[in-house]
Design an enzyme around this catalytic site. Structure first.
Site, PDB file in Angstrom:
ATOM      1  N   HIS A 208       0.880  -1.264  -0.053  1.00 30.76           N
ATOM      2  CA  HIS A 208       0.015   0.137   0.002  1.00 30.76           C
ATOM      3  C   HIS A 208       0.861   1.303  -0.119  1.00 30.76           C
ATOM      4  O   HIS A 208       0.761   2.301  -0.739  1.00 30.76           O
ATOM      5  CB  HIS A 208      -0.921   0.088   1.365  1.00 30.76           C
ATOM      6  CG  HIS A 208      -2.232  -0.847   1.028  1.00 30.76           C
ATOM      7  ND1 HIS A 208      -2.189  -2.123   0.730  1.00 30.76           N
ATOM      8  CD2 HIS A 208      -3.460  -0.369   1.142  1.00 30.76           C
ATOM      9  CE1 HIS A 208      -3.238  -2.582   0.695  1.00 30.76           C
ATOM     10  NE2 HIS A 208      -4.437  -1.385   0.950  1.00 30.76           N
ATOM     11  N   HIS A 262       1.089  -4.378   9.045  1.00 28.86           N
ATOM     12  CA  HIS A 262       2.798  -3.973   8.782  1.00 28.86           C
ATOM     13  C   HIS A 262       3.359  -3.587   9.928  1.00 28.86           C
ATOM     14  O   HIS A 262       2.744  -2.892  10.937  1.00 28.86           O
ATOM     15  CB  HIS A 262       2.799  -2.934   7.494  1.00 28.86           C
ATOM     16  CG  HIS A 262       2.338  -3.384   6.343  1.00 28.86           C
ATOM     17  ND1 HIS A 262       3.086  -4.497   5.707  1.00 28.86           N
ATOM     18  CD2 HIS A 262       1.281  -3.360   5.597  1.00 28.86           C
ATOM     19  CE1 HIS A 262       2.754  -4.584   4.372  1.00 28.86           C
ATOM     20  NE2 HIS A 262       1.614  -4.087   4.325  1.00 28.86           N
TER      21      HIS A 262
END
Length: 365
Positions: A208, A262
C-alpha cells in the site's frame, strides 16, 4: 525592435504562440534565418502549434511503442509475483510475542489504491492537457506514472515473496481459534485458511505504502514542475499544494501500522522504495522541478529544437545545463515578478504589454 514586431506579426510565427510566458531568454530564427533574441517576459511561450492527441497522439505513441510493450511485460510479471507463494520462513513460539496483534480489515481497501495512486494523477494530467494542449506532456506524464507504479509493484512483490516476513497479526492468521501448534523444530503448524496464511507472509515491504508514494510521489513532482515551486520567488503556498499528495501517501502508510498489517519498518521501506522509483521515472521524462524548464517534458523541447523554433545552442543551454541568459537588470526583473504569476506552466499576465497584444493579433491571421 520593429523587425522583432514584424516577425511576431507574421502568420508563420502565429502558429508557434501559445498562452505561456517563456521562463528564459529564447533565440528564434526569423523567416530569413536571422537570429532574434526575445527577452524573458516580453512574449508568450513558443510552440509549434497545438499538439493534441488527435493530431500528434499516434505519432508520439509510436515513438514509444517499445516502452508500452515493456509496461505490458511488467504487468504480466507483477501478476505472476502476486499469485505465487512467498517464502515461508521459520516462525517459532518465542517469535509470536510481536505477532499476536488483532486481525483487522483494511482501512484503505486494496481496490482503492489504484484509484488514488493512478487514476487521480491521470485526472490532473488530463486537466493540464486541456489547458495547454500538449500531447507530449500528457503522454510522458502517463507513461512515467505507469512505469513508476509498475516498477514499484514488481520490486515490492519480489521482495515480499523473497523475504516472507510474517505480519503483526500472523498468530491469528495461523491459528484462528487461538490454539497454537508447533513441530519438533519449533516451527508453526498453521491450520487457518491457506490464502490468509499466505498473505500473512507478505509483510515486508508495505505494498500500500510503496504504491502510494510511487503514484502520489510522481504527482507531487509533476505539480512542483508545473506550478514552478522553485522559481526563487518564495511563494511558500505552492509547497503546500506539492506536499498534499505526499501527506496522503504518508497517512496511507500510517493506516497500515494502525491496522496491524505491517510493522513500521515495512512502511518506511515501502515509502522510500516508492518515492525513489517515482523520482527516477519522473526525471526520465521531465527536467528536475527546480529547473528553469521544469514545466515541460524533454520531448517537447527536443521537438522545438528539431523543428527550428529554437536553436540547438539555446536548447542545450536551457534544457541540459540550466543556463539562463541574463538580458535584464535585477530591478526590471523584480518589477516583472510582481506582475507575472505562473500556474500549471502558464503565465497569468495582463494584456497591457504591447508585444503581447501584437502576438495575440498575429494569432488571428
Amino acid at each position: 525592435m520593429e523587425s522583432v514586431l514584424d516577425f511576431l506579426r507574421c502568420k508563420r510565427f502565429s502558429e508557434y504562440v501559445s498562452g505561456q510566458t517563456l521562463t528564459s531568454t529564447a533565440i528564434l530564427l526569423s523567416p530569413t534565418n536571422t537570429p532574434l533574441i526575445i527577452q524573458e517576459g516580453t512574449m508568450r511561450e513558443v510552440q509549434l502549434g497545438a499538439h493534441t492527441v488527435r493530431s500528434h497522439g499516434v505519432t508520439v505513441a509510436r515513438k514509444h511503442m517499445h516502452d508500452w510493450l515493456i509496461l505490458l511485460l511488467l504487468l504480466v510479471l507483477e501478476i505472476i509475483l502476486f499469485t505465487i507463494h512467498p517464502f515461508y520462513r521459520f516462525v517459532g513460539k518465542d517469535m509470536m510475542t510481536d505477532l499476536k496483534y488483532p486481525l483487522k480489515s483494511n482501512t484503505v481497501p486494496v481496490w482503492a489504491v489504484p484509484i488514488y495512486a493512478v487514476l487521480l494523477p491521470m485526472v490532473v494530467f488530463i486537466l493540464v492537457y486541456f489547458r495547454r494542449r500538449d500531447v507530449y506532456d500528457l503522454h510522458h506524464a502517463i507513461l512515467g506514472l505507469f512505469f513508476s507504479v509498475l516498477i514499484t509493484a514488481v520490486m515490492t512483490d519480489a521482495i515480499k515473496d523473497a523475504v516472507g516476513r510474517p505480519r503483526p497479526d500472523f498468530f491469528w492468521r495461523c491459528f484462528p481459534d487461538g490454539k497454537d501448534f508447533y513441530d519438533a523444530l519449533g516451527n508453526v503448524i498453521c491450520h487457518g485458511d491457506k490464502s490468509v496464511i499466505r498473505e500473512g507472509h507478505k509483510s515486508f515491504p508495505s505494498g500500500h505504502t510503496s504504491w502510494s508514494f510511487a503514484g502520489l510521489g510522481f504527482l507531487s513532482l509533476y505539480l512542483s514542475g508545473k506550478i514552478q515551486v522553485f522559481d526563487q520567488r518564495g511563494h511558500a503556498a505552492k509547497l503546500c499544494l506539492v506536499f498534499l499528495p505526499l501527506l496522503a501517501a504518508a497517512l496511507v502508510g500510517v493506516s497500515r501500522v494502525d491496522d496491524y498489517w505491517h510493522h513500521w519498518q515495512d512502511v518506511f521501506a515501502g515509502g522510500l522504495l516508492g518515492l525513489v522509483i517515482a523520482t527516477f521515472c519522473y526525471l526520465q521524462f521531465f527536467p528536475p522541478p527546480y529547473h528553469s524548464e521544469g514545466w515541460g517534458p524533454y520531448a517537447y523541447f527536443k521537438m522545438l529544437e528539431e523543428s527550428g523554433a529554437i536553436t540547438s545552442t539555446t536548447a542545450a543551454a536551457n534544457i541540459h545545463n540550466g543556463h539562463v541568459m541574463q538580458t535584464q537588470s535585477e530591478g526590471r526583473q523584480d518589477d516583472e515578478d510582481e506582475n507575472n504569476h505562473t500556474f500549471m506552466g502558464l503565465a497569468l499576465t495582463g494584456r497591457s504589454n504591447s508585444i503581447d497584444e501584437d502576438v495575440e493579433a498575429g494569432r488571428r491571421y
